[in-house]
Design an enzyme around this catalytic site. Structure first.
Site, mmCIF file in Angstrom:
data_model
loop_
_atom_site.group_PDB
_atom_site.id
_atom_site.type_symbol
_atom_site.label_atom_id
_atom_site.label_comp_id
_atom_site.label_asym_id
_atom_site.label_seq_id
_atom_site.Cartn_x
_atom_site.Cartn_y
_atom_site.Cartn_z
ATOM 1 N N ASN A 11 0.785 -1.004 0.042
ATOM 2 C CA ASN A 11 0.065 -0.126 0.094
ATOM 3 C C ASN A 11 0.877 1.284 0.046
ATOM 4 O O ASN A 11 1.752 1.479 0.827
ATOM 5 C CB ASN A 11 -0.861 0.007 1.182
ATOM 6 C CG ASN A 11 -1.741 1.185 1.231
ATOM 7 O OD1 ASN A 11 -1.520 2.209 1.131
ATOM 8 N ND2 ASN A 11 -3.186 1.046 1.682
ATOM 9 N N HIS A 14 0.928 6.274 1.897
ATOM 10 C CA HIS A 14 1.833 7.136 2.610
ATOM 11 C C HIS A 14 2.850 7.855 1.987
ATOM 12 O O HIS A 14 3.532 8.850 2.493
ATOM 13 C CB HIS A 14 1.861 6.792 4.009
ATOM 14 C CG HIS A 14 0.642 6.274 4.757
ATOM 15 N ND1 HIS A 14 -0.078 7.519 5.145
ATOM 16 C CD2 HIS A 14 0.103 5.070 5.053
ATOM 17 C CE1 HIS A 14 -1.253 6.885 5.464
ATOM 18 N NE2 HIS A 14 -1.235 5.420 5.646
ATOM 19 N N HIS A 47 -5.774 3.868 -1.944
ATOM 20 C CA HIS A 47 -6.892 3.911 -1.310
ATOM 21 C C HIS A 47 -7.306 5.627 -1.690
ATOM 22 O O HIS A 47 -6.394 6.570 -1.300
ATOM 23 C CB HIS A 47 -7.026 3.896 0.225
ATOM 24 C CG HIS A 47 -8.342 4.209 0.711
ATOM 25 N ND1 HIS A 47 -8.527 4.226 2.263
ATOM 26 C CD2 HIS A 47 -9.573 4.605 0.357
ATOM 27 C CE1 HIS A 47 -9.745 4.516 2.272
ATOM 28 N NE2 HIS A 47 -10.557 4.820 1.127
ATOM 29 N N ARG A 49 -9.258 8.501 -1.291
ATOM 30 C CA ARG A 49 -10.240 8.632 -0.350
ATOM 31 C C ARG A 49 -11.130 10.018 -0.856
ATOM 32 O O ARG A 49 -10.777 10.855 -1.637
ATOM 33 C CB ARG A 49 -9.605 9.326 0.843
ATOM 34 C CG ARG A 49 -9.060 8.076 1.765
ATOM 35 C CD ARG A 49 -8.195 8.525 3.208
ATOM 36 N NE ARG A 49 -9.534 8.601 3.958
ATOM 37 C CZ ARG A 49 -9.801 7.839 5.186
ATOM 38 N NH1 ARG A 49 -8.989 6.966 5.248
ATOM 39 N NH2 ARG A 49 -10.623 8.425 5.832
ATOM 40 N N ARG A 53 -6.771 12.984 0.662
ATOM 41 C CA ARG A 53 -5.662 13.467 1.347
ATOM 42 C C ARG A 53 -4.345 12.865 1.062
ATOM 43 O O ARG A 53 -3.117 13.513 1.647
ATOM 44 C CB ARG A 53 -6.153 13.184 2.792
ATOM 45 C CG ARG A 53 -6.126 11.763 3.162
ATOM 46 C CD ARG A 53 -6.315 11.441 4.620
ATOM 47 N NE ARG A 53 -7.622 11.761 5.091
ATOM 48 C CZ ARG A 53 -7.904 11.075 6.287
ATOM 49 N NH1 ARG A 53 -7.498 10.146 6.850
ATOM 50 N NH2 ARG A 53 -9.445 11.421 6.525
ATOM 51 N N GLU A 74 -8.687 0.547 -3.151
ATOM 52 C CA GLU A 74 -9.567 0.670 -2.024
ATOM 53 C C GLU A 74 -10.494 1.888 -2.148
ATOM 54 O O GLU A 74 -10.222 2.909 -2.355
ATOM 55 C CB GLU A 74 -8.684 1.030 -0.847
ATOM 56 C CG GLU A 74 -7.884 -0.349 -0.120
ATOM 57 C CD GLU A 74 -7.352 0.067 1.000
ATOM 58 O OE1 GLU A 74 -7.786 1.050 1.619
ATOM 59 O OE2 GLU A 74 -6.219 -0.718 1.351
ATOM 60 N N THR A 105 -8.237 3.820 8.194
ATOM 61 C CA THR A 105 -9.717 3.016 8.319
ATOM 62 C C THR A 105 -9.696 2.382 9.528
ATOM 63 O O THR A 105 -8.896 1.418 9.829
ATOM 64 C CB THR A 105 -9.714 1.901 7.158
ATOM 65 O OG1 THR A 105 -9.261 2.862 6.096
ATOM 66 C CG2 THR A 105 -11.104 1.498 6.761
ATOM 67 N N GLU A 155 -11.134 -9.188 3.131
ATOM 68 C CA GLU A 155 -9.933 -8.827 3.637
ATOM 69 C C GLU A 155 -10.374 -8.444 5.306
ATOM 70 O O GLU A 155 -10.892 -7.829 5.693
ATOM 71 C CB GLU A 155 -9.368 -7.517 3.177
ATOM 72 C CG GLU A 155 -8.041 -7.180 3.908
ATOM 73 C CD GLU A 155 -7.150 -6.050 3.021
ATOM 74 O OE1 GLU A 155 -7.297 -6.023 1.836
ATOM 75 O OE2 GLU A 155 -6.557 -5.483 3.837
ATOM 76 N N HIS A 197 -3.653 -4.299 7.618
ATOM 77 C CA HIS A 197 -3.795 -2.953 8.580
ATOM 78 C C HIS A 197 -2.901 -3.303 9.681
ATOM 79 O O HIS A 197 -3.244 -3.996 10.754
ATOM 80 C CB HIS A 197 -5.182 -2.620 8.739
ATOM 81 C CG HIS A 197 -5.490 -1.126 9.053
ATOM 82 N ND1 HIS A 197 -5.118 -0.600 10.217
ATOM 83 C CD2 HIS A 197 -5.818 -0.205 8.402
ATOM 84 C CE1 HIS A 197 -5.250 0.690 10.184
ATOM 85 N NE2 HIS A 197 -5.982 0.874 9.000
HETATM 86 N N1 PXP Z 1 -5.924 -3.020 4.034
HETATM 87 C C1 PXP Z 1 -6.947 -1.986 3.948
HETATM 88 C C2 PXP Z 1 -8.174 -2.297 3.364
HETATM 89 C C3 PXP Z 1 -6.635 -0.772 4.567
HETATM 90 O O1 PXP Z 1 -7.566 0.268 4.517
HETATM 91 C C4 PXP Z 1 -5.134 -0.308 4.939
HETATM 92 C C5 PXP Z 1 -4.734 1.015 4.986
HETATM 93 O O2 PXP Z 1 -5.070 1.885 4.017
HETATM 94 C C6 PXP Z 1 -4.279 -1.394 4.849
HETATM 95 C C7 PXP Z 1 -4.919 -2.639 4.455
HETATM 96 C C8 PXP Z 1 -2.888 -1.127 5.068
HETATM 97 O O3 PXP Z 1 -2.717 -0.754 6.444
HETATM 98 P P1 PXP Z 1 -1.426 -0.209 7.112
HETATM 99 O O4 PXP Z 1 -1.091 1.027 6.028
HETATM 100 O O5 PXP Z 1 -1.764 -0.093 8.329
HETATM 101 O O6 PXP Z 1 -0.462 -1.513 6.825
#
Ligand code: PXP
Length: 255
Positions: A11, A14, A47, A49, A53, A74, A105, A155, A197
């Protein structure tokens, strides 16, 4: 049939968070996606949003055009996001709950109570050939509701487990047991099971060891760790920890 291999979805949200802090083009999340592919990722997760952001519409466009890895898009279940998904047709779409005021999330989707709202989104995405997953807590009611809606994938939200593991081993084990049970339930009712997550180097192995989980999606920790060791090294180490945990658990089962 339990999954023998375990995919890693990186992901990159960030990377965009850091870029947007200054409003310029650097660091570019698409460059991070390219690097993730070289470091052993099997897919890219992003994602978009409602408030944009981190990831932007143009990031999604570039990820679809420039990156060979499958994109896991996402999205909240809104008409705006559905339109964007149908325009780009990513490999997968993960439906997530979204509140503007949250930092990330914070919980899973309430599929059991939100069936009437979610059904047309699951159907429209599925009809377009997009693999739909529901981001849910490790709760059999939510798994059954996802199955009833016709989503092929769930998930499991691992945030509660990661927080609990930080507090104590016993609390972590309690939350992990819920994930193990949910993954077994998913397999029984014919759902492909992913998880993610909050996972980091210290928490990934017990989740990676669960044979019926096919994919982990990991972001924040990897991007944070990249500050110290570089993104390539962080992803390679995560990949190695996942693969070792999966191989060890397979070995333990066949012994
Ligand atoms: N899976 C989903 C559905 C998420 O919303 C997120 C965060 O955007 C992640 C995985 C990844 O989480 P993290 O960034 O905490 O590793």
């Amino acid at each position: 049939m339990p999954h023998r291999s375990l995919r890693l979805g990186v992901n990159i949200d960030h990377v965009a968070t850091i870029r947007n802090a200054r409003g310029g083009p650097h660091p570019d999340p698409v460059r991070a996606a390219r690097l993730a592919a070289d470091a052993g990722a099997d897919g890219i997760t992003a994602h978009l949003r409602e408030d944009r952001r981190h990831i932007t519409d143009s990031d999604i466009e570039r990820l679809m055009h420039d990156i060979a890895l499958p994109l896991n898009f996402e999205m909240a279940a809104t008409d705006e996001m559905l339109g964007i998904a149908l325009k780009h047709r990513p490999h997968a779409a993960c439906l997530v709950p979204e509140r503007r005021e949250e930092r990330t999330t914070e919980g899973g989707l309430d599929v059991a109570r939100g069936q009437a709202h979610l059904r047309p989104y699951v159907e429209a995405l599925g009809k377009a050939g997009i693999r739909v997953s529901m981001f849910i807590e490790a709760d059999p009611r939510q798994l059954d509701a996802s199955r009833a809606l016709g989503a092929p994938v769930v998930e499991i939200h691992t945030g509660a487990y990661c927080h609990a593991a930080l507090r104590s081993a016993a609390e972590g084990k309690r939350e992990l047991d819920r994930i193990v049970a949910a993954a077994a339930h998913a397999e029984r009712i014919g759902l492909e099971c992913h998880a993610g997550h909050g996972l980091g180097f210290d928490t990934v192995a017990p989740v990676a060891a669960i044979a019926s989980i096919a994919e982990l999606n990991i972001g924040h920790f990897l991007i944070g760790e990249a500050v110290f060791s570089g993104l390539d090294s962080a992803i390679r180490r995560m990949r190695a920890l996942m693969d070792k945990a999966r191989a060890d658990s397979a070995g333990a089962r066949s012994a």
